[in-house]
Design a protein around this motif. Structure first.
Motif, short mmCIF file in Angstrom:
data_model
loop_
_atom_site.label_atom_id
_atom_site.label_comp_id
_atom_site.label_asym_id
_atom_site.label_seq_id
_atom_site.Cartn_x
_atom_site.Cartn_y
_atom_site.Cartn_z
N THR A 167 28.99 28.66 89.25
CA THR A 167 28.30 29.86 88.80
C THR A 167 27.02 30.02 89.59
O THR A 167 26.19 29.09 89.64
N PHE A 168 26.84 31.17 90.21
CA PHE A 168 25.65 31.47 91.01
C PHE A 168 24.86 32.58 90.35
O PHE A 168 25.42 33.61 89.95
N THR B 149 32.16 23.39 89.78
CA THR B 149 31.71 23.53 88.38
C THR B 149 30.20 23.27 88.23
O THR B 149 29.76 22.70 87.23
N ASN B 150 29.43 23.70 89.21
CA ASN B 150 27.98 23.63 89.11
C ASN B 150 27.40 24.98 88.72
O ASN B 150 28.03 26.02 88.90
N THR B 151 26.17 24.98 88.23
CA THR B 151 25.42 26.20 87.98
C THR B 151 24.22 26.22 88.92
O THR B 151 23.41 25.29 88.91
N PHE B 152 24.13 27.26 89.72
CA PHE B 152 23.02 27.44 90.66
C PHE B 152 22.08 28.49 90.06
O PHE B 152 22.38 29.68 90.07
N ASN C 137 34.71 31.24 92.04
CA ASN C 137 33.29 31.18 91.73
C ASN C 137 32.84 32.47 91.06
O ASN C 137 33.45 33.53 91.24
N SER C 138 31.77 32.40 90.27
CA SER C 138 31.21 33.57 89.60
C SER C 138 29.78 33.79 90.07
O SER C 138 29.01 32.83 90.20
#
Length: 362
Positions: free
Chosen positions: A315-316, A287-290, A343-344
């Motif tokens: 999210t990448f 649940t991180n945003t890169f 993942n997205s």
């Protein structure tokens, strides 16, 4: 009152087994020793609205040893030749409120807490102006709590705003850290940094030890979080920004990790998150945003035998444009125990790649 003591072993105020005293609206100075000295069960004293200065080499504006439950409030403690304030073994349960501590000599801290338990610091300014440590919690100190304070280390690449060595359950909260070197070094066990603003020229936070938590901070550094042989590390809900080409939002040499709910921005030619080949155990990244910016969103090579790596629900936003190929996730030799799911990957930048360059989601 103004008190000036001349000569070695002469303090402006010297308390020895002296309790329940009050110093207020005073200036105490020593030309060669401690400005204010408390020792041998000098307990329950109150120092407020005062200044304590030392001009002795390696001495401190204020010093406490085997003296507990004192309150230092709305005061200024400094030494151009040594430490601002020094707490040594037996100086437990002291409170430092709305005060300023300044060290002006390399090798000495603005605030040094050495083998001391239950120190509380609130709404204070702590500084090293000569390339050392602003707030230093040294060997075996327990339950130091610093909050709503400003920690600044000036003067060189080896300076640090905050450092813990050994000890356990030391906490830094809701404070501002700035350093010409590493902003913070977390060592020991079960420490926590939360709700801070952290700016380091080298590392934002360098962490090792066991059971440490870094949560809800805004952290900038060449590498924002650098883990060196940490165990059971939790990095939660931070905004991590790597600022130097080739650095990372987080570099992780860790055994057992929960890395969750962070927003990560890596520097150009660097990575959002990079795993060391020495990483192992159970590694969870979720649940991180890169954010776009780096060459690699998340990268890993071969890890230690028996490692389980979960990468889920992130999210990448891979970088589009520039003169190099870019990657959302990049694996090189990762051949065991890895799950990548839910993942997205989104592309949200306009522009194109240089000739021969490609952007890859995975």
């Amino acid at each position: 009152a103004t008190i000036t003591a001349m000569g070695f072993s002469a303090s402006g105020v010297f308390y020895n087994n002296a309790s329940s005293n009050t110093i207020s609206n005073s200036i105490v100075v020593s030309t060669a020793y401690y400005g204010l000295y408390l020792s041998m069960t000098s307990d329950w004293n109150s120092i407020s609205l005062s200044t304590a200065l030392s001009y002795g080499a390696g001495q401190a504006g204020a010093y406490a040893s085997n003296s507990s439950s004192n309150v230092f409030a709305d005061s200024y403690f400094a030494s151009p030749m040594g430490r601002g304030m020094q707490m040594t073994p037996g100086a437990h349960n002291n409170r430092i409120l709305r005060s300023t501590m300044v060290a002006g000599n390399s090798g000495f801290a603005g605030l040094e807490i050495n083998q001391v338990n239950d120190t509380y610091v609130d709404q204070s300014v702590i500084m090293s102006t000569a390339g050392y440590i602003a707030a230093w919690v040294t060997a075996a100190s327990l339950r130091t709590f610093i909050e709503r304070s400003s920690l600044t280390a000036l003067g060189g690449a080896f300076s640090r705003a905050y450092q813990t060595d050994g000890g356990s359950a030391n906490v830094l909260e809701r404070s501002a850290l700035s350093s010409a070197g590493d902003a913070a070094l977390m060592q020991g066990t079960s420490g926590r940094m939360s709700w801070n603003t952290v700016v380091g020229v080298k590392y934002g936070v360098y962490v090792n030890g066991a059971g440490q938590e870094i949560s809800n901070n805004e952290i900038w550094g060449a590498t924002a979080v650098y883990s060196g042989a940490a165990t059971d590390l939790r990095v939660l809900a931070n905004r991590l920004t790597g600022t130097s080409a080739g650095g990372s939002g987080a570099y992780l040499d860790v055994t057992t990790l929960l890395f969750s709910s962070n927003t990560v921005t890596g520097p150009a030619a660097g990575s959002g998150v990079s795993f060391s080949a020495a990483a192992g155990g159970l590694l969870r990244v979720s649940t991180n945003t890169f954010s776009s910016g780096p060459m690699y969103g998340l990268m890993s090579g071969a890890l230690q035998p028996g490692t389980t790596l979960y990468i889920s629900s992130n999210t990448f936003l891979p970088t589009v444009g520039g003169s190099t190929s870019t990657y959302g996730l990049y694996f090189n030799g990762l051949n065991q125990g890895t799950t990548v799911q839910n993942n997205s990957i989104y592309y949200r930048m306009t522009g194109g790649m240089a000739a021969g360059m490609v952007t890859y989601g995975l």
